[in-house]
Design an enzyme around this catalytic site. Structure first.
Site, mmCIF file in Angstrom:
data_model
loop_
_atom_site.group_PDB
_atom_site.id
_atom_site.type_symbol
_atom_site.label_atom_id
_atom_site.label_comp_id
_atom_site.label_asym_id
_atom_site.label_seq_id
_atom_site.Cartn_x
_atom_site.Cartn_y
_atom_site.Cartn_z
ATOM 1 N N ASN A 25 -3.158 51.171 -52.695
ATOM 2 C CA ASN A 25 -3.699 51.887 -51.532
ATOM 3 C C ASN A 25 -4.301 50.907 -50.525
ATOM 4 O O ASN A 25 -5.437 51.059 -50.064
ATOM 5 C CB ASN A 25 -4.744 52.919 -51.967
ATOM 6 C CG ASN A 25 -4.840 54.089 -51.010
ATOM 7 O OD1 ASN A 25 -4.146 54.131 -49.991
ATOM 8 N ND2 ASN A 25 -5.708 55.033 -51.313
ATOM 9 N N HIS A 69 -12.164 61.528 -51.011
ATOM 10 C CA HIS A 69 -11.142 62.053 -51.911
ATOM 11 C C HIS A 69 -11.394 63.508 -52.271
ATOM 12 O O HIS A 69 -10.447 64.249 -52.553
ATOM 13 C CB HIS A 69 -11.084 61.213 -53.189
ATOM 14 C CG HIS A 69 -10.279 59.958 -53.056
ATOM 15 N ND1 HIS A 69 -10.828 58.752 -52.689
ATOM 16 C CD2 HIS A 69 -8.953 59.722 -53.230
ATOM 17 C CE1 HIS A 69 -9.889 57.831 -52.649
ATOM 18 N NE2 HIS A 69 -8.745 58.385 -52.969
#
Length: 463
Positions: A314, A350
């Site tokens: 990521n 998230h």
């Protein structure tokens, strides 16, 4: 394709229909990129903005139906903030507050106990894009910028159509990668190419990433059904021996992560095909296509270090957090506080589940201890000789085992979300990962005293 046909195809593949829709949407980026290269490369920016907007909206509608309105509202509000509030820190704060509250409200009202593909997935990507856009516009009016800030700073407010094109760009709308508006502007201006004035020679680099992404997708499809999240909650898992439960956690993480790797690498290939992945030339004069790289797959597979996994995974999101959170907190004068704040931001970005906070808390402590252990090996002559000896392959295997076990141990709360689920698994393995970290924390100072010569310890203290 009609919905019933798509549902039947998903059932035959053993995949949820939303996951199949997402994969199809990512793959559609390739024909879109080919259309851009063949018919639109020489068209004016307005045409390209419209093209990117329409195809992005079509993909959003295909996946989320009328819920695409959430992204449209956020883009419109962001545009009005830039226009009406100007190049001020108030704009940045207002943008951050609105985009994060909207995202967190979405998480709250759509939350379930399972991993679902819903409109909040592209929304979290969009939130970072729009917050970063506000920072880049603010930087455009400042002096003493870093080279990184100068590269992304904006001299003027983008048009509404330009913002829609940037936000809905088919190569990055659904799963990323993150890229700046300046990079997007260079794309539509035809500047991101290794052949000035012509479409880039990026077909082969794009196919390489597509092939790698397809391989990762195949690995996930083959192995992940043997390591489902649901198995953690079964009596059968509880009845397994301790060693089996630990190995299951390790393998679960290894194969579960391939769903992210495959999506990111395939999406990167579409970005490379358009030219957005072009990153100039290296020291050897070789053209680079890694501007949109969200994964360093070789490093991800081979590194024995937790820090190496973080550096390979990521990448664009981590770079965004470093640029717009960690480095913006420099005024605090404390890297540890900046680090903790950045990880806390990533956790709530998230979602609202407790598992995210546990995962990023574990990441912080593991990285700190790993750095201390590396410093010990570096400063100890005996450990340095051992690390460079013929025994290193064996050391590497042992280190890799503990690395992947602690990776799975940390990621397990991330995948199970709720407190009752991940706590049950930690209890089943007797919190062995936590105990390992506590023992390491307590013993490292004594190992340093025993293995590092006194003069070296004194020199370190003076520094």
């Amino acid at each position: 394709m009609a919905a019933p046909s798509l549902q039947k195809l998903a059932e035959s593949l053993g995949a949820p229909e939303p996951a199949l829709r997402l994969l199809i949407s990512i793959l559609i980026g390739y024909p879109c990129a080919l259309v851009y290269r063949r018919f639109l490369f020489y068209q004016p920016p307005t045409v390209l903005h419209l093209f990117h907007t329409l195809f992005g909206l079509a993909l959003a509608a295909f996946n989320f139906g009328t819920q695409l309105s959430h992204s449209a509202v956020c883009i419109l509000v962001q545009f009005l903030m830039l226009r009406l509030m100007g190049r001020t820190i108030t704009t940045v704060i207002s943008s951050f507050t609105f985009q994060m509250i909207y995202l967190l409200a979405g998480y709250y009202y759509t939350a379930t106990e399972e991993y679902d593909i819903k409109w909040t997935m592209p929304q979290c990507v969009l939130a970072l894009k729009l917050i970063g856009l506000a920072w880049d516009y603010y930087d455009g009016g400042q002096e003493n910028l870093s080279p990184e800030q100068k590269k992304s700073a904006l001299s003027s407010v983008p048009s509404l159509l330009e913002m829609f094109g940037f936000s809905y760009f088919y190569g990055g709308f659904l799963v990323g990668p993150q890229f700046t508006l300046r990079s997007y502007q260079r794309l539509v201006a035809g500047e991101l190419t290794d052949c000035p004035g012509k479409p880039p020679n990026s077909l082969f680099p794009a196919l390489k990433r597509f092939s790698l992404g397809f391989l990762c997708c195949a690995l996930y499809t083959i192995f992940n059904p043997s390591y489902p999240d649901s198995y953690f909650s079964t009596d059968e898992f509880e009845a397994q021996p301790f060693w089996y439960r630990c190995i299951f956690i390790l393998l679960w993480a290894k194969f579960n992560l391939y769903k992210y790797v495959s999506c990111w690498v395939i999406a990167e290939g579409a970005c490379i095909l358009t030219g957005l992945g072009y990153n100039g030339v290296d020291e050897k004069g070789q053209h680079q296509w890694d501007a949109c790289a969200n994964m360093k797959v070789f490093l991800f597979e081979t590194t024995p270090l937790f820090q190496g996994t973080i550096a390979s995974f990521n990448i664009n999101t981590n770079a965004w957090a470093a640029r717009h959170v960690f480095k913006r907190l420099r005024f605090l004068g404390n890297k540890t506080i900046s680090h903790v704040t950045t990880l806390f931001f990533l956790a709530i970005w998230h979602g609202l589940h407790s598992g995210y906070l546990m995962c990023f808390s574990m990441e912080f402590f593991i990285v700190i201890l790993e750095r201390q252990a590396q410093a010990l090996v570096r400063d100890s002559p005996s450990l340095t000789r051992l690390a460079n000896s013929s025994l290193y392959p064996l050391i590497y295997l042992v280190q890799q085992f503990f690395h992947w076990f602690l990776m799975g141990y940390s990621l397990m709360p991330f995948g199970l979300f709720s407190y009752d689920k991940w706590l049950k698994v930690y209890l089943s393995v007797y919190f062995c990962g936590h105990i390992c970290l506590i023992i390491t924390f307590l013993t490292l100072p004594y190992l340093r005293k025993a293995l590092v010569p006194r003069k070296d310890r004194s020199a370190k203290k003076q520094e």
